[in-house]
Each structure stands twice: as structure tokens, then as C-alpha cells.
Design a protein around this motif. Structure first.
Motif, short mmCIF file in Angstrom:
data_model
loop_
_atom_site.label_atom_id
_atom_site.label_comp_id
_atom_site.label_asym_id
_atom_site.label_seq_id
_atom_site.Cartn_x
_atom_site.Cartn_y
_atom_site.Cartn_z
N ASP A 45 8.12 -5.47 8.02
CA ASP A 45 9.29 -6.27 7.38
C ASP A 45 9.60 -7.08 8.67
OD1 ASP A 45 9.32 -5.24 4.87
OD2 ASP A 45 11.06 -3.87 5.63
N ARG A 46 9.80 -6.43 9.95
CA ARG A 46 10.30 -7.62 11.08
C ARG A 46 9.28 -8.74 11.30
NH1 ARG A 46 9.10 -6.40 16.33
NH2 ARG A 46 8.44 -4.22 15.81
N LEU A 47 7.97 -8.27 11.16
CA LEU A 47 6.96 -9.28 11.71
C LEU A 47 6.49 -10.04 10.68
CD1 LEU A 47 5.28 -6.45 14.19
CD2 LEU A 47 6.49 -8.62 14.76
N GLY A 48 6.71 -9.91 9.27
CA GLY A 48 6.16 -10.57 8.38
C GLY A 48 4.80 -10.15 8.05
N ILE A 49 4.29 -8.97 8.08
CA ILE A 49 3.00 -8.61 7.83
C ILE A 49 3.00 -7.74 6.40
CG2 ILE A 49 1.18 -6.92 8.57
CD1 ILE A 49 1.96 -7.56 11.55
N ALA A 50 2.21 -7.99 5.69
CA ALA A 50 2.15 -7.61 4.28
C ALA A 50 2.13 -6.12 4.14
CB ALA A 50 0.88 -8.22 3.43
N ARG A 51 1.18 -5.43 4.82
CA ARG A 51 0.93 -4.29 4.43
C ARG A 51 1.08 -3.12 5.55
NH1 ARG A 51 -5.23 -4.03 3.00
NH2 ARG A 51 -4.45 -2.15 1.84
N PRO A 52 2.03 -2.12 5.41
CA PRO A 52 2.32 -1.18 6.63
C PRO A 52 1.41 -0.09 6.43
CG PRO A 52 4.18 -1.05 4.88
CD PRO A 52 3.26 -2.26 4.36
N PHE A 53 0.86 0.57 7.35
CA PHE A 53 0.16 1.95 7.16
C PHE A 53 0.96 2.86 8.33
CE2 PHE A 53 -3.00 -0.94 5.66
CZ PHE A 53 -3.72 -0.42 4.83
N HIS A 54 0.72 4.22 8.05
CA HIS A 54 1.25 5.07 8.89
C HIS A 54 -0.11 6.22 9.28
CE1 HIS A 54 2.47 6.62 5.25
NE2 HIS A 54 2.24 7.99 5.61
N ASP A 55 -1.04 5.84 8.82
CA ASP A 55 -2.23 6.70 9.01
C ASP A 55 -3.42 5.78 9.38
OD1 ASP A 55 -4.47 8.14 8.75
OD2 ASP A 55 -3.98 9.12 7.08
N PHE A 56 -3.70 5.77 10.39
CA PHE A 56 -4.91 4.97 11.06
C PHE A 56 -6.22 5.12 10.25
CE2 PHE A 56 -5.74 8.57 13.84
CZ PHE A 56 -7.20 8.66 13.90
N ARG A 57 -6.53 6.41 9.92
CA ARG A 57 -7.73 6.24 9.15
C ARG A 57 -7.47 5.67 7.88
NH1 ARG A 57 -5.87 11.04 11.32
NH2 ARG A 57 -7.29 12.18 12.77
N ALA A 58 -6.54 5.71 7.06
CA ALA A 58 -6.52 5.18 5.55
C ALA A 58 -6.47 3.49 6.03
CB ALA A 58 -4.91 5.13 5.05
N MET A 59 -6.12 2.81 7.23
CA MET A 59 -6.22 1.67 7.74
C MET A 59 -7.64 1.29 7.90
SD MET A 59 -4.79 -0.75 10.96
CE MET A 59 -3.13 -1.57 10.23
N CYS A 60 -8.37 2.21 8.58
CA CYS A 60 -9.65 1.78 8.99
C CYS A 60 -10.63 1.88 7.73
CB CYS A 60 -10.08 3.03 9.77
SG CYS A 60 -9.35 2.68 11.80
N ALA A 61 -10.50 2.66 6.83
CA ALA A 61 -11.09 2.59 5.53
C ALA A 61 -10.78 1.74 4.84
CB ALA A 61 -10.93 4.25 5.02
N ASP A 62 -9.96 1.02 4.82
CA ASP A 62 -9.42 -0.21 3.88
C ASP A 62 -10.53 -1.14 3.61
OD1 ASP A 62 -7.85 -2.59 2.89
OD2 ASP A 62 -6.53 -0.92 2.40
#
Length: 367
Positions: A45-62
Motif C-alpha cells: 500500500d505504501r509503495l504502490g505495488i499491486a501484489r503483496p506476498f509473505h511467502d517467498f516460495r509463493a512469490m518465486c513460483a508465481d
């Protein structure tokens, strides 16, 4: 094709990496990852980025991400880099590249098998003073390089603050020491300027045995903070290197080299930036004088930042990231890549062995 970036880290990644990525055409930062859902959402929200992740594995697999920017502790980044490569992502990795030599080799195998572009956030070689220094060396300004000295000494913990985000540098087992952190940034530039190191001898020790805060609290660090290394290059050049993060009234950064015909010195009062890293030089028959830096090195074609932009690290980062983007699209190889990072980690392992065993180490013996 727009390349989509996911950044792991809402601290340094948000402060310096995000504006650098946003300055490059054809790139969009679409995701950010922290360790907790609430901090990830707040950062997005603060940085204007669309998609937050709290699991790096999920981010890396996206499947909707192309590049993963890894920016946390070396001991944590190992799994992040491996996960990103395993999922076919290109990787922009912080420095130190790995927590130790074993992990560096593991990352190297995964990177080579992936066929992806891997770049290290050792951006000092992209500073205007260092680029001009390299151009002059290649043009014969020094003649055959013979000797000199180099250093990177700063004062991080002589008057420590509890608000400083890197007090964890005191912890052993995290993959950090003064020579691994400061020293790696310096050695990336040295190898870019002068080629490979073939042998070294080192003493890596701890000189500041307590970090004492204003309220009397103290930390007993488990890491080394003062290294002296003699580097022998394949070219025949020999350079002594001094590294510390515990120097009172620190003398900063310097690469000061002489050859048969002249001398060049790039200096900065602290971590070098595009604005404060200056170049001086002279040749036989004259004296040391400031050397002008070409406008071509103060700007980047198509990049919405220049040498005077804030935050200062973002401009050279953006140049490095732009080179990465060109490489992803099939252009020239970018630098410093993961192959160079392995050589830096090989050198770091040689420093460790030399200091432990009190002897010269040939880098060819580090396998």
C-alpha cells in the motif's frame, strides 16, 4: 515485452532498488514480499505495488513474475535464490552473494542449469569514476600496472545506535563480516579493472570487541571487523587491501594504482556513490590532478535517473539492472553476473583459509 519484478525486502529493497527498477523502461515492479502478511500488505500500500506476498516460495513460483530481486541476509537468501532459479526466474541478488563457499557453489550449479540471467547488486563498477578509471586503464594511461593500495574502511559500530537496521551484523552464521560485506564490494571493482586474482595472503580479525550503546547496553559481536589482504593478480599487479567497519574517523574508499607511465586514484569518503566518488590521476612528468568524468558516464540512455539523483545508490543500480534487462532480451551479457559472484566467493574462501592457516593461498586450489 514488459518484465515484471518481485522484490523480497521492504527495507533496502524499497528504499534503493524500487526507484532503480522504476527508472528503467519496459520494467514494472508488481510484487513485494516480507515475512508477515500484515507488513507485506502495508508495504504494498505504501509503495504502490499491486501484489503483496509473505511467502517467498509463493512469490518465486508465481507465473506472472519474470525477475526476483533478493535483498535480505545472505543466510536467508540462499533458499530464495535457489527457489527463484528452480521456478525459471531471472535473479538480482544482493551482496554478499552467498553465506559461504558451499552455498556459493550450490547457487552456481542451480544458475547454470537454469539458463537464466543472474546479476549481483555490486553496483560500484557502474559509478562514473570507476567507469572512467577502467576506460583510461584500457587506453594505456597507467602503462603496465605495477602496484598501489586499496581500502574500504567505515565506522558502523564505534558509536552504535539501536535504530540502525544492521546491528544483526554482530551475529555469527549469517554470512557477514567486514571483509565479506565491504570487501566484496571492493573486490568486484578490482576484478573488473584488473582481471583475476591468482593468490592472496590474509589476516582477518576482530578489533572492536564490544558495541556500547548510549544507554550502556552492549553487544558482543561474533563476527570479524578488520581484514588486511595482499592480492596478487594474474597480470602481475600486487595490491594490499584493508577492510574495516570499525574504524574511528574512517578514511572511506580508495583504489590507488600506479603503473609504468602513470597513477590513478578513485576515492570516496564512505560507501562510494556517483556524486562523491572522485577520480584523480597523473603521468610521468606531471602531478596528480582531478580527472573530468564524461557526461556519458553520468547518465544512462533511457533511464529516468542520473548521477545526481536521490537516493544515490539507485542510479548505478539502475545501470546494472538495465544491463540485466538487455541480457534477458538476448543482448550482451550483463555484469557483475553469477559467474563473477562465484569468483568473489572463491576469493572470500581463500581469505578465510589464509587467515585461519596463516599462509598464502592459491585461488586455483579453492574448488
Amino acid at each position: 515485452m514488459t518484465l515484471r519484478v518481485g522484490i523480497i525486502s521492504a527495507a533496502w529493497g524499497a528504499f534503493a532498488h524500487l526507484p532503480a527498477w522504476r527508472a528503467i523502461p519496459g520494467v514494472e515492479v508488481t510484487a513485494i514480499c516480507t515475512s508477515r502478511e500484515e507488513t507485506a500488505r502495508a508495504a504494498a500500500d505504501r509503495l504502490g505495488i499491486a501484489r503483496p506476498f509473505h511467502d517467498f516460495r509463493a512469490m518465486c513460483a508465481d507465473p506472472d513474475l519474470d525477475i526476483i530481486d533478493c535483498g535480505t541476509r545472505p543466510v536467508l537468501r540462499r533458499e530464495m535464490v535457489l527457489a527463484a532459479l528452480a521456478n525459471g526466474k531471472h535473479v538480482y541478488n544482493a551482496s554478499p552473494h552467498a553465506p559461504d563457499w558451499a552455498a556459493a557453489k550450490e547457487i552456481d550449479r542451480a544458475w547454470r542449469a537454469s539458463g537464466r540471467v543472474g546479476i549481483v547488486d555490486a553496483f560500484a563498477q557502474w559509478l562514473p569514476a570507476h567507469r572512467q578509471m577502467k576506460a583510461l586503464i584500457e587506453d594505456g594511461y597507467l602503462g603496465r600496472p605495477l602496484g598501489g593500495t586499496c581500502r574500504f574502511n567505515i565506522s558502523l559500530f564505534n558509536q552504535p545506535s539501536k535504530r540502525f537496521p544492521y546491528n544483526w551484523f554482530a551475529q555469527g552464521g549469517q554470512g557477514v563480516t567486514a571483509v565479506r560485506n565491504n570487501g566484496s564490494h571492493l573486490v568486484y571493482v578490482l576484478l573488473d579493472l584488473f582481471g583475476p586474482v591468482t593468490a592472496l595472503v590474509a589476516d582477518d580479525t576482530q578489533i572492536l570487541h564490544e558495541w556500547v550503546f548510549d544507554d550502556g547496553d552492549r553487544i558482543v559481536p561474533e563476527t570479524t571487523d578488520y581484514a588486511n589482504v595482499i592480492l596478487k593478480f594474474a597480470s602481475g599487479l600486487t595490491l594490499p587491501m584493508q577492510i574495516s567497519w570499525s574504524m574511528a574517523l574512517h578514511d572511506g574508499w580508495a583504489i590507488d594504482v600506479f603503473g609504468e607511465r602513470g597513477r590513478l586514484a578513485a576515492t570516496s569518503p564512505t560507501f562510494p556513490t556517483a556524486r562523491d566518488c572522485i577520480l584523480r590521476g597523473g603521468q610521468l612528468g606531471g602531478g596528480m590532478e582531478p580527472i573530468a568524468l564524461p557526461d556519458a558516464f553520468r547518465h544512462g540512455p533511457g533511464i529516468a535517473l542520473d548521477w545526481d539523483s536521490e537516493p544515490q545508490p539507485s542510479f548505478p543500480m539502475a545501470l546494472s539492472m538495465q544491463a540485466m534487462v538487455v541480457a534477458i532480451h538476448g543482448g550482451l551479457a550483463a555484469s557483475p553476473n553469477f559467474a563473477r559472484a562465484l569468483e568473489i566467493e572463491r576469493l572470500q574462501e581463500a581469505i578465510r583459509l589464509s587467515s585461519d592457516e596463516r599462509r598464502w593461498i592459491s585461488l586455483a586450489d579453492i574448488v
